[in-house]
Write an enzyme that holds these catalytic residues in place. Structure first.
Site, PDB file in Angstrom:
ATOM      1  N   CYS A 123      37.224   4.980  -9.951  1.00 25.89           N
ATOM      2  CA  CYS A 123      37.978   3.836 -10.440  1.00 25.89           C
ATOM      3  C   CYS A 123      37.502   3.456 -11.830  1.00 25.89           C
ATOM      4  O   CYS A 123      36.291   3.426 -12.087  1.00 25.89           O
ATOM      5  CB  CYS A 123      37.802   2.660  -9.475  1.00 25.89           C
ATOM      6  SG  CYS A 123      38.736   1.194  -9.922  1.00 25.89           S
ATOM      7  N   HIS A 136      44.062  -3.357  -5.974  1.00 22.75           N
ATOM      8  CA  HIS A 136      43.633  -4.244  -7.066  1.00 22.75           C
ATOM      9  C   HIS A 136      44.428  -5.547  -7.092  1.00 22.75           C
ATOM     10  O   HIS A 136      43.932  -6.566  -7.557  1.00 22.75           O
ATOM     11  CB  HIS A 136      43.764  -3.546  -8.424  1.00 22.75           C
ATOM     12  CG  HIS A 136      42.738  -2.494  -8.665  1.00 22.75           C
ATOM     13  ND1 HIS A 136      41.396  -2.761  -8.782  1.00 22.75           N
ATOM     14  CD2 HIS A 136      42.869  -1.145  -8.808  1.00 22.75           C
ATOM     15  CE1 HIS A 136      40.731  -1.641  -8.997  1.00 22.75           C
ATOM     16  NE2 HIS A 136      41.599  -0.646  -9.005  1.00 22.75           N
ATOM     17  N   HIS A 144      45.294   2.768  -3.586  1.00 17.67           N
ATOM     18  CA  HIS A 144      44.155   2.443  -4.453  1.00 17.67           C
ATOM     19  C   HIS A 144      44.570   1.445  -5.533  1.00 17.67           C
ATOM     20  O   HIS A 144      43.906   0.416  -5.724  1.00 17.67           O
ATOM     21  CB  HIS A 144      43.614   3.724  -5.094  1.00 17.67           C
ATOM     22  CG  HIS A 144      42.523   3.492  -6.079  1.00 17.67           C
ATOM     23  ND1 HIS A 144      41.221   3.856  -5.837  1.00 17.67           N
ATOM     24  CD2 HIS A 144      42.516   2.918  -7.313  1.00 17.67           C
ATOM     25  CE1 HIS A 144      40.470   3.517  -6.881  1.00 17.67           C
ATOM     26  NE2 HIS A 144      41.243   2.952  -7.794  1.00 17.67           N
ATOM     27  N   GLU A 145      45.646   1.752  -6.241  1.00 19.21           N
ATOM     28  CA  GLU A 145      46.068   0.864  -7.339  1.00 19.21           C
ATOM     29  C   GLU A 145      46.524  -0.498  -6.827  1.00 19.21           C
ATOM     30  O   GLU A 145      46.198  -1.529  -7.406  1.00 19.21           O
ATOM     31  CB  GLU A 145      47.169   1.515  -8.171  1.00 19.21           C
ATOM     32  CG  GLU A 145      46.741   2.766  -8.919  1.00 19.21           C
ATOM     33  CD  GLU A 145      45.473   2.607  -9.733  1.00 19.21           C
ATOM     34  OE1 GLU A 145      45.167   1.505 -10.222  1.00 19.21           O
ATOM     35  OE2 GLU A 145      44.761   3.618  -9.882  1.00 19.21           O
TER      36      GLU A 145
END
Length: 183
Positions: free
Chosen positions: A101, A147, A143-144
């Site tokens: 990341c 955030h 994953h994105e």
């Protein structure tokens, strides 16, 4: 160039603000999207989310090119702007990848995530979009979008022994991990 928010910055642990649909096409949001694209390309990521550049808005982007040397992938995903996403798990069986990341520099960790998801969101023109993602693409989306929900990939690591510095990953782990994928 916007600086990256790194692990420890409280913005990465906040749930990002939903963007009112009528604001998606305004100049401020379009500038945010341009900043995200510039930062992703500059820092060499396959995706980035607004909190990573210090903006608590539910906006993320991703772009996967099958020529990216960091990933052995055959599929690509064109530049995709994701606003106000909702994720639905379509297959809860998991798959694992070694994730890194931009906000957690120098580290890589093994994370298992659902194999198949559906992501419903608005694009940069405020049009509704729905994408079904499997495999590596499903992992990148999760994953994105983490955030935007105040999470980092390290929150999903089940075994702390599967967290490594990048140099040690390359030297000691990558080859063994790739052998298990071939078996």
């Amino acid at each position: 160039m916007k600086n990256l928010s790194r692990m420890g910055n409280p913005i990465l642990r906040k749930v990002a603000e939903i963007l009112p649909t009528h604001e998606i096409q305004n100049e401020e949001t379009q500038n945010l999207i341009a900043d995200l694209i510039e930062a992703m390309h500059h820092y060499g990521g396959v995706g980035i989310a607004a909190p990573q550049i210090g903006v608590s808005k539910a906006v993320a982007i991703l772009e996967i090119e099958n020529t990216n040397p960091r990933y052995k992938i055959t599929n690509s995903q064109p530049l995709t702007i994701v606003i106000n996403p909702k994720i639905t798990i379509l297959d809860s069986s998991t798959q694992g990848f070694w994730e890194g990341c931009l906000s957690v520099p120098g580290l890589r960790g093994y994370v298992e995530r659902p194999k198949k998801i559906q992501v419903d969101f608005f694009n940069e023109k405020a049009e509704p979009v729905s994408i079904v993602a499997e495999g590596f693409l499903a992992t990148v989306f999760q994953h994105e979008l983490d955030h935007l929900f105040g999470k980092l990939y390290i929150d999903h690591i089940k075994d702390s022994r599967l967290l490594s510095f990048n140099e040690e990953f390359e030297q000691f782990i990558k080859h063994e991990f790739e052998k298990t994928l071939e078996d």
